[in-house]
Design a protein around this motif. Structure first.
Motif, PDB file in Angstrom:
ATOM      1  N   UNK A  53      18.234   6.224 -21.187  1.00 30.86           N
ATOM      2  CA  UNK A  53      17.950   6.646 -22.561  1.00 30.86           C
ATOM      3  C   UNK A  53      16.520   7.175 -22.678  1.00 30.86           C
ATOM      4  N   UNK A  54      15.567   6.500 -22.058  1.00 32.42           N
ATOM      5  CA  UNK A  54      14.165   6.930 -22.125  1.00 32.42           C
ATOM      6  C   UNK A  54      13.994   8.285 -21.456  1.00 32.42           C
ATOM      7  N   UNK A  55      14.560   8.460 -20.270  1.00 34.30           N
ATOM      8  CA  UNK A  55      14.447   9.731 -19.551  1.00 34.30           C
ATOM      9  C   UNK A  55      15.102  10.851 -20.347  1.00 34.30           C
ATOM     10  N   UNK A  56      16.237  10.595 -20.960  1.00 38.44           N
ATOM     11  CA  UNK A  56      16.911  11.622 -21.762  1.00 38.44           C
ATOM     12  C   UNK A  56      16.080  11.996 -22.980  1.00 38.44           C
ATOM     13  N   UNK A  57      15.407  11.020 -23.598  1.00 40.10           N
ATOM     14  CA  UNK A  57      14.544  11.321 -24.750  1.00 40.10           C
ATOM     15  C   UNK A  57      13.352  12.164 -24.312  1.00 40.10           C
ATOM     16  N   UNK A  58      12.773  11.832 -23.165  1.00 46.09           N
ATOM     17  CA  UNK A  58      11.649  12.610 -22.651  1.00 46.09           C
ATOM     18  C   UNK A  58      12.092  14.028 -22.335  1.00 46.09           C
ATOM     19  N   UNK A  59      13.234  14.160 -21.664  1.00 45.05           N
ATOM     20  CA  UNK A  59      13.746  15.481 -21.300  1.00 45.05           C
ATOM     21  C   UNK A  59      14.050  16.310 -22.544  1.00 45.05           C
ATOM     22  N   UNK A  60      14.505  15.691 -23.582  1.00 48.77           N
ATOM     23  CA  UNK A  60      14.824  16.391 -24.832  1.00 48.77           C
ATOM     24  C   UNK A  60      13.559  16.974 -25.461  1.00 48.77           C
ATOM     25  N   UNK A  61      12.439  16.265 -25.314  1.00 46.84           N
ATOM     26  CA  UNK A  61      11.173  16.705 -25.903  1.00 46.84           C
ATOM     27  C   UNK A  61      10.420  17.705 -25.027  1.00 46.84           C
ATOM     28  N   UNK A  62      10.873  17.933 -23.804  1.00 47.22           N
ATOM     29  CA  UNK A  62      10.203  18.908 -22.932  1.00 47.22           C
ATOM     30  C   UNK A  62      10.418  20.301 -23.496  1.00 47.22           C
ATOM     31  N   UNK A  63       9.492  21.184 -23.195  1.00 52.47           N
ATOM     32  CA  UNK A  63       9.582  22.539 -23.729  1.00 52.47           C
ATOM     33  C   UNK A  63      10.752  23.290 -23.101  1.00 52.47           C
ATOM     34  N   UNK A  64      11.269  24.238 -23.843  1.00 51.63           N
ATOM     35  CA  UNK A  64      12.369  25.066 -23.358  1.00 51.63           C
ATOM     36  C   UNK A  64      11.926  25.845 -22.128  1.00 51.63           C
ATOM     37  N   UNK A  65      12.830  26.059 -21.201  1.00 51.62           N
ATOM     38  CA  UNK A  65      12.525  26.832 -20.005  1.00 51.62           C
ATOM     39  C   UNK A  65      11.896  26.023 -18.892  1.00 51.62           C
ATOM     40  N   UNK A  66      11.660  24.745 -19.132  1.00 55.70           N
ATOM     41  CA  UNK A  66      11.093  23.885 -18.095  1.00 55.70           C
ATOM     42  C   UNK A  66      12.210  23.486 -17.141  1.00 55.70           C
ATOM     43  N   UNK A  67      11.925  23.621 -15.855  1.00 60.21           N
ATOM     44  CA  UNK A  67      12.933  23.286 -14.861  1.00 60.21           C
ATOM     45  C   UNK A  67      13.113  21.778 -14.748  1.00 60.21           C
ATOM     46  N   UNK A  68      14.313  21.385 -14.337  1.00 60.64           N
ATOM     47  CA  UNK A  68      14.571  19.988 -14.036  1.00 60.64           C
ATOM     48  C   UNK A  68      13.756  19.602 -12.813  1.00 60.64           C
ATOM     49  N   UNK A  69      13.259  18.379 -12.754  1.00 57.52           N
ATOM     50  CA  UNK A  69      12.507  17.962 -11.567  1.00 57.52           C
ATOM     51  C   UNK A  69      13.400  17.978 -10.330  1.00 57.52           C
ATOM     52  N   UNK A  70      12.815  18.339  -9.211  1.00 58.03           N
ATOM     53  CA  UNK A  70      13.576  18.366  -7.966  1.00 58.03           C
ATOM     54  C   UNK A  70      12.646  18.037  -6.803  1.00 58.03           C
ATOM     55  N   UNK A  71      13.217  17.605  -5.720  1.00 59.55           N
ATOM     56  CA  UNK A  71      12.436  17.317  -4.522  1.00 59.55           C
ATOM     57  C   UNK A  71      12.028  18.646  -3.902  1.00 59.55           C
ATOM     58  N   UNK A  72      10.745  18.786  -3.611  1.00 64.41           N
ATOM     59  CA  UNK A  72      10.177  20.025  -3.083  1.00 64.41           C
ATOM     60  C   UNK A  72      10.212  19.998  -1.548  1.00 64.41           C
ATOM     61  N   UNK A  73      11.323  20.428  -0.979  1.00 64.12           N
ATOM     62  CA  UNK A  73      11.482  20.389   0.477  1.00 64.12           C
ATOM     63  C   UNK A  73      10.467  21.283   1.185  1.00 64.12           C
ATOM     64  N   UNK A  74      10.120  22.413   0.582  1.00 59.12           N
ATOM     65  CA  UNK A  74       9.117  23.296   1.190  1.00 59.12           C
ATOM     66  C   UNK A  74       7.752  22.613   1.245  1.00 59.12           C
ATOM     67  N   UNK A  75       7.412  21.858   0.220  1.00 57.15           N
ATOM     68  CA  UNK A  75       6.141  21.140   0.204  1.00 57.15           C
ATOM     69  C   UNK A  75       6.108  20.064   1.279  1.00 57.15           C
ATOM     70  N   UNK A  76       7.229  19.395   1.471  1.00 55.86           N
ATOM     71  CA  UNK A  76       7.300  18.363   2.505  1.00 55.86           C
ATOM     72  C   UNK A  76       7.144  18.992   3.885  1.00 55.86           C
TER      73      UNK A  76
END
Length: 95
Positions: A53-76
């Motif tokens: 519920x907390x994560x969904x509330x935070x995600x709802x308040x994020x600005x439009x066009x913001x990507x979902x978090x993902x693991x950055x394999x290139x960075x690793x």
């Protein structure tokens, strides 16, 4: 000894890069051979009800066009490559 520092977080870009400097002491970050931000992800199936519920509330308040978090394999991969290219300053010393 060689030292590499990384963080896993849901942020990306410049805000995530500043996260290392804000979370680790300056004496440690200055000594680090390699630094990296590896991204992160939300595994809702592993979360409890309130966490979801907390994560969904935070995600709802994020600005439009913001990507979902993902693991950055290139960075690793870049971190690992840079780590392997850095010589260990103490490797040639004998005890």
């Amino acid at each position: 000894k060689k030292l590499g520092l990384f963080v896993c977080c849901a942020s990306s870009g410049p805000s995530a890069e500043g996260y290392i400097d804000s979370k680790y002491p300056r004496s440690l970050t200055a000594h680090a051979s390699v630094k990296g931000v590896f991204g992160g992800e939300f595994l809702f199936q592993r979360m409890g009800f309130f966490d979801r519920m907390i994560i969904k509330m935070i995600a709802k308040n994020r600005s439009e066009g913001t990507e979902e978090p993902r693991i950055e394999l290139q960075s690793i991969s870049a971190f690992a490559s840079e780590w392997n290219c850095q010589p260990d300053k103490n490797a040639s010393k004998t005890n």
